[in-house]
Scaffold this active site. Structure first.
Site: not given
Ligand code: NAD
Length: 354
Positions: A144, A189, A221, A245, A249
């Site tokens: 980001y 990852k 994942d 993030d 959520d």
């Protein structure tokens, strides 16, 4: 001991739920012989009315001179976002504080209360195993904040991390695990990304400093799947910004209401505590909001800013006991249950502390 707290109720339901949280803190101060000094300040739309700014200098000064920031919520109705009072309100207030106080680590607990199992999208047999986890997310680095570039039909978003940016959330995550069930899962990852491989290396190098914490690694994942299929396997999760993030959520829907969920944003010196929900304009001013997220935010503050673990647990136990005794605000009540007001729910929790 005296602790000074910057109290920023903000807009909408903020002042209503904050009032209940302060009552709970007062009860804790009395019971455990502490002194909390509250320094109220305006933020968000409430500040705009007086100062023409969402984050006035007076408020920043009060925060700077306090030991912790207790934040309510900011923002106006979704259909009034064009009005100057509300335009960019959340961004100006929260991103402003994040920048000034370098709030680089976000902490989001997600606990599913068995007596509220029907609110959760998960099956009862998954909830029965116990869901009580914390997601710790690096907040100011990663993709980001990397370079963003588009050249015709080609676009780049750069993800980069250096050791110092990784160490900070990891240290906090190890320490949080030490205060909990002593299990830390580093989500990455690392089969694809160099930044993830650096996260793993740094985590492995830091682990000997925390010998009583069991650390494991999980690809993001798989972590997303396990949060739904087997959330009881997690204690503390730590991860980089974008993965955090998304995972936080996912976790935020497990308990069943925003009104139950506190959070913390940790800075270098000063930490900020707030509910994860917003100002809920649809129920603001009606004495309907659930004060639990704000009350649990004070428990996080006692734990992480003031190292008052017993006091933090006293608040968490009081919430649990109030829920066990059937106390429900509208957001967590089923059709046949008595609905309490914000003040009544606050009182039920307070009674369990006194
Ligand atoms: P919201 O989180 O305010 O509300 C979403 C839904 O959850 C609403 O139905 C609301 O009634 C309910 N809800 C939230 N907290 C609750 C509580 N404690 N008790 C009972 N019900 C609760 O999200 P929104 O409606 O999309 O946003 C409203 C305003 O809040 C916007 O201006 C937005 O920018 C702002 N916002 C602020 C923050 C913050 O201050 N950190 C976070 C998110 C949204």
């Amino acid at each position: 001991m005296n602790h000074s707290i910057a109290v920023l109720p903000g807009d909408g339901i903020g002042p209503e739920v904050m009032a209940e949280a302060i009552k709970v803190l007062d009860a804790i101060a009395k019971k455990f012989n502490h002194e909390f000094t509250y320094r109220q300040a305006l933020i968000g739309g409430a500040a705009f009315v007086k100062y023409g700014q969402h984050l006035p200098e007076e408020t920043v000064e009060i925060c700077k001179n306090s030991n912790a920031i207790l934040f309510g919520s900011v923002g106006g109705p979704v259909d009034q976002q064009d009005q100057p009072k509300w335009k960019d309100c959340e961004k100006n207030a929260l991103l402003g504080l994040r920048k000034i106080f370098d709030l680089a680590v976000n902490v989001r607990p997600a606990k599913v209360y068995p007596m509220l199992a029907s609110l959760s999208p998960l099956k009862a047999e998954i909830i029965e195993k116990g869901i009580d986890l914390v997601i710790i997310r690096e907040l100011v680095g990663g993709i980001y904040f990397g370079e963003h570039k588009t050249e015709g039909d080609l676009a780049h978003d750069v993800m980069s991390y250096d050791r110092a940016q990784i160490e900070r959330p990891l240290h906090f995550a190890f320490q949080a695990a030490q205060k909990r069930r002593k299990k830390l899962t580093v989500v990455d990852k690392a089969n694809v990304l160099d930044t993830s491989r650096l996260w793993r290396k740094v985590a492995q190098e830091m682990a000997p400093q925390y010998p009583n914490v069991a650390m494991d690694f999980l690809f993001v994942d798989n972590a997303a799947m396990q949060l739904i299929k087997n959330p009881s396997s997690f204690d503390v999760i730590v991860t980089e910004n974008m993965f955090g993030d998304i995972l936080s959520d996912i976790a935020s829907v497990l308990p069943g209401s925003l009104g139950l969920m506190p959070s913390a944003s940790l800075g270098n010196k000063l930490h900020l505590y707030e509910p994860i929900g917003g100002s809920a304009p649809d129920i603001a001013g009606q004495n309907k909001a659930n004060p639990i997220a704000q009350i649990l935010s004070t428990a996080l503050m006692l734990r992480y800013s003031f190292a008052l673990e017993e006091e933090a647990q006293a608040i968490e136990n009081a919430v649990q006991t109030a829920l066990e005794s059937g106390a429900r605000t509208g957001d967590i009540a089923s059709s046949d249950e008595l609905i309490l007001s914000t003040v009544e729910m606050g009182q039920k929790i307070l009674e369990k502390i006194l």
